[in-house]
Design a protein around this motif. Structure first.
Motif, mmCIF file in Angstrom:
data_model
loop_
_atom_site.group_PDB
_atom_site.id
_atom_site.type_symbol
_atom_site.label_atom_id
_atom_site.label_comp_id
_atom_site.label_asym_id
_atom_site.label_seq_id
_atom_site.Cartn_x
_atom_site.Cartn_y
_atom_site.Cartn_z
ATOM 1 N N GLN A 1 -7.367 0.465 -17.035
ATOM 2 C CA GLN A 1 -7.618 1.859 -17.425
ATOM 3 C C GLN A 1 -6.976 2.846 -16.449
ATOM 4 O OE1 GLN A 1 -10.400 -0.496 -17.942
ATOM 5 N NE2 GLN A 1 -9.424 -0.436 -19.941
ATOM 6 N N ALA A 2 -6.797 2.425 -15.198
ATOM 7 C CA ALA A 2 -6.208 3.331 -14.199
ATOM 8 C C ALA A 2 -5.622 2.532 -13.046
ATOM 9 C CB ALA A 2 -7.256 4.314 -13.675
ATOM 10 N N ILE A 3 -4.692 3.161 -12.353
ATOM 11 C CA ILE A 3 -4.113 2.631 -11.119
ATOM 12 C C ILE A 3 -4.631 3.510 -9.988
ATOM 13 C CG2 ILE A 3 -1.979 2.149 -9.851
ATOM 14 C CD1 ILE A 3 -0.618 2.211 -12.727
ATOM 15 N N VAL A 4 -5.146 2.916 -8.940
ATOM 16 C CA VAL A 4 -5.748 3.671 -7.838
ATOM 17 C C VAL A 4 -4.846 3.602 -6.610
ATOM 18 C CG1 VAL A 4 -7.758 3.934 -6.349
ATOM 19 C CG2 VAL A 4 -8.043 3.107 -8.696
ATOM 20 N N VAL A 5 -4.563 4.768 -6.032
ATOM 21 C CA VAL A 5 -3.814 4.850 -4.782
ATOM 22 C C VAL A 5 -4.811 5.056 -3.647
ATOM 23 C CG1 VAL A 5 -2.009 6.042 -3.499
ATOM 24 C CG2 VAL A 5 -1.871 5.910 -5.998
ATOM 25 N N LEU A 6 -5.014 4.043 -2.816
ATOM 26 C CA LEU A 6 -5.886 4.225 -1.661
ATOM 27 C C LEU A 6 -5.177 5.061 -0.601
ATOM 28 C CD1 LEU A 6 -7.600 0.744 -1.154
ATOM 29 C CD2 LEU A 6 -8.308 2.667 -2.587
ATOM 30 N N SER A 7 -5.945 5.769 0.188
ATOM 31 C CA SER A 7 -5.351 6.645 1.203
ATOM 32 C C SER A 7 -4.692 5.821 2.298
ATOM 33 C CB SER A 7 -6.423 7.559 1.803
ATOM 34 O OG SER A 7 -7.390 6.793 2.485
ATOM 35 N N GLY A 8 -3.669 6.391 2.906
ATOM 36 C CA GLY A 8 -2.946 5.720 3.978
ATOM 37 C C GLY A 8 -1.553 5.285 3.572
ATOM 38 N N ARG A 9 -0.707 5.143 4.565
ATOM 39 C CA ARG A 9 0.642 4.605 4.426
ATOM 40 C C ARG A 9 1.522 5.371 3.429
ATOM 41 N NH1 ARG A 9 0.547 -0.401 7.145
ATOM 42 N NH2 ARG A 9 -1.007 -0.026 8.742
ATOM 43 N N LEU A 10 1.500 6.685 3.548
ATOM 44 C CA LEU A 10 2.416 7.498 2.748
ATOM 45 C C LEU A 10 3.860 7.109 3.039
ATOM 46 C CD1 LEU A 10 0.932 11.086 3.038
ATOM 47 C CD2 LEU A 10 1.663 10.014 0.907
ATOM 48 N N PRO A 11 4.732 7.049 2.030
ATOM 49 C CA PRO A 11 4.459 7.188 0.603
ATOM 50 C C PRO A 11 4.379 5.839 -0.122
ATOM 51 C CG PRO A 11 6.807 7.365 0.969
ATOM 52 C CD PRO A 11 6.184 7.037 2.316
ATOM 53 N N LEU A 12 4.263 4.705 0.615
ATOM 54 C CA LEU A 12 4.425 3.379 0.026
ATOM 55 C C LEU A 12 3.464 3.099 -1.118
ATOM 56 C CD1 LEU A 12 4.994 1.184 3.222
ATOM 57 C CD2 LEU A 12 6.694 1.865 1.515
ATOM 58 N N ARG A 13 2.197 3.419 -0.926
ATOM 59 C CA ARG A 13 1.204 3.099 -1.960
ATOM 60 C C ARG A 13 1.419 3.933 -3.217
ATOM 61 N NH1 ARG A 13 -4.166 2.672 2.029
ATOM 62 N NH2 ARG A 13 -3.316 1.022 3.366
ATOM 63 N N ALA A 14 1.731 5.203 -3.036
ATOM 64 C CA ALA A 14 1.986 6.068 -4.194
ATOM 65 C C ALA A 14 3.237 5.625 -4.946
ATOM 66 C CB ALA A 14 2.116 7.523 -3.747
ATOM 67 N N LEU A 15 4.263 5.206 -4.211
ATOM 68 C CA LEU A 15 5.492 4.726 -4.858
ATOM 69 C C LEU A 15 5.211 3.493 -5.716
ATOM 70 C CD1 LEU A 15 8.056 5.103 -1.934
ATOM 71 C CD2 LEU A 15 8.023 6.413 -4.068
ATOM 72 N N GLU A 16 4.390 2.584 -5.200
ATOM 73 C CA GLU A 16 4.050 1.379 -5.961
ATOM 74 C C GLU A 16 3.223 1.728 -7.194
ATOM 75 O OE1 GLU A 16 4.182 -2.731 -6.728
ATOM 76 O OE2 GLU A 16 5.271 -1.527 -5.249
ATOM 77 N N ALA A 17 2.290 2.654 -7.048
ATOM 78 C CA ALA A 17 1.471 3.075 -8.183
ATOM 79 C C ALA A 17 2.329 3.705 -9.274
ATOM 80 C CB ALA A 17 0.399 4.059 -7.713
ATOM 81 N N ALA A 18 3.293 4.526 -8.873
ATOM 82 C CA ALA A 18 4.194 5.141 -9.852
ATOM 83 C C ALA A 18 5.020 4.082 -10.586
ATOM 84 C CB ALA A 18 5.111 6.140 -9.151
ATOM 85 N N LYS A 19 5.447 3.086 -9.861
ATOM 86 C CA LYS A 19 6.205 1.986 -10.467
ATOM 87 C C LYS A 19 5.367 1.256 -11.516
ATOM 88 C CE LYS A 19 8.141 -2.536 -9.240
ATOM 89 N NZ LYS A 19 8.312 -3.511 -8.134
ATOM 90 N N LEU A 20 4.126 0.965 -11.174
ATOM 91 C CA LEU A 20 3.237 0.286 -12.125
ATOM 92 C C LEU A 20 2.943 1.173 -13.336
ATOM 93 C CD1 LEU A 20 0.724 -1.363 -9.614
ATOM 94 C CD2 LEU A 20 2.589 -2.480 -10.873
ATOM 95 N N TYR A 21 2.827 2.483 -13.102
ATOM 96 C CA TYR A 21 2.612 3.412 -14.212
ATOM 97 C C TYR A 21 3.809 3.398 -15.160
ATOM 98 C CZ TYR A 21 2.030 7.771 -16.785
ATOM 99 O OH TYR A 21 1.929 8.706 -17.795
ATOM 100 N N ARG A 22 5.009 3.470 -14.599
ATOM 101 C CA ARG A 22 6.218 3.473 -15.438
ATOM 102 C C ARG A 22 6.350 2.169 -16.225
ATOM 103 N NH1 ARG A 22 8.585 5.326 -10.606
ATOM 104 N NH2 ARG A 22 9.648 3.314 -10.382
#
Length: 205
Positions: free
Chosen positions: A37-58
Motif C-alpha cells: 500500500q505504501a513505501i516508507v522512507v525512514l529518516s537518515g542517510r540522505l538522499p539514499l533512502r529516498a532515491l531507493e523509494a522513488a525507484k520502487l515507486y516508479r
C-alpha cells in the motif's frame, strides 16, 4: 593439560573471529519485493533512502510514499529561533525530483526521535488507512534492527517488507575497514540488544 587449555583458547578465539567478521552480513536482511500500500522512507542517510523509494515507486510496487518526520535537530534549533526545514523537506524534494508526484507523498505524524518511533508511526498510518503491507526502505546495516523492531512492536497488525537502499556503500564483508561502517555495526548491535531486552534504554530528553 596445558595443550588442552591452549587448544580450547585457540578454538574460542577462532570462533570469536568468525562471528566478528560475519556480523556485517548477519545485519543485512531483505524481504522479497511485492506490491504494497505504501513505501516508507525512514529518516537518515540522505538522499539514499529516498532515491531507493522513488525507484520502487516508479517500478509500481506501491501507489504512495510515506516519509517520517524527525523532531531533531529542529526542536533544539527552534529554541534558539534558528529555522530548520527538516530532513523530511529534503526527502520530499528528492522524491519529486525522481518522479514521485507530490500528491503521492505523505509525511507521517507524530515527529519521531528513533527507529522505534518510526515503526509506531508507520503502524498507526497502516491502521488508519486500513492497509496491511508497507515496504520500508532503510540502510543495509539497519535492516535487521528494523525487522526485529517491527515484529516486536507491531505484533501481526501489519506486514513490513524490509528493503535496503541499493546504492548504500556499506560493505558487510569488510565492515571493519571503514570507520563509518564499524561505527554503524556497533550502533546496530547495541540497538538490537536493547530491542531484545525490551527497550529499557530510551532516547535522552
Amino acid at each position: 593439560m596445558r595443550r588442552a587449555v591452549i587448544g580450547l583458547a585457540g578454538i574460542l578465539l577462532l570462533g570469536g573471529a568468525v562471528l566478528l567478521l560475519g556480523v556485517g552480513r548477519w545485519l543485512v536482511v531483505e524481504d522479497p519485493l511485492e506490491r504494497a500500500q505504501a513505501i516508507v522512507v525512514l529518516s537518515g542517510r540522505l538522499p539514499l533512502r529516498a532515491l531507493e523509494a522513488a525507484k520502487l515507486y516508479r517500478e509500481g510496487y506501491a501507489p504512495k510514499v510515506w516519509v517520517t518526520h524527525s523532531s531533531e535537530p529542529g526542536a533544539a534549533l527552534e529554541t534558539m529561533q534558528i529555522a530548520y526545514l527538516g530532513e523530511d523537506f529534503y526527502n520530499l524534494r528528492v522524491l519529486m525530483h525522481e518522479g514521485v508526484p507530490a500528491d503521492a507523498i505523505r509525511v507521517l505524524e507524530p515527529p519521531i526521535i528513533n527507529t522505534a518511533d518510526e515503526i509506531r508511526a508507520v503502524s498507526a498510518a497502516l491502521e488508519k488507512e486500513q492497509a496491511r503491507t508497507v515496504i520500508i526502505v532503510t540502510s543495509k546495516v539497519h535492516t535487521r534492527r528494523v525487522r526485529i523492531l517491527w515484529h516486536r512492536l507491531v505484533a501481526g497488525r501489519g506486514r513490513a517488507i524490509v528493503r535496503a537502499a541499493s546504492d548504500d556503500p556499506f560493505e558487510p564483508r569488510r565492515w571493519w575497514r571503514a570507520t563509518s561502517d564499524a561505527l554503524d555495526v556497533v550502533r546496530e548491535l547495541l540497538g538490537i540488544l536493547n530491542a531484545w531486552a525490551g527497550m529499557p534504554l530510551r532516547p535522552a530528553n
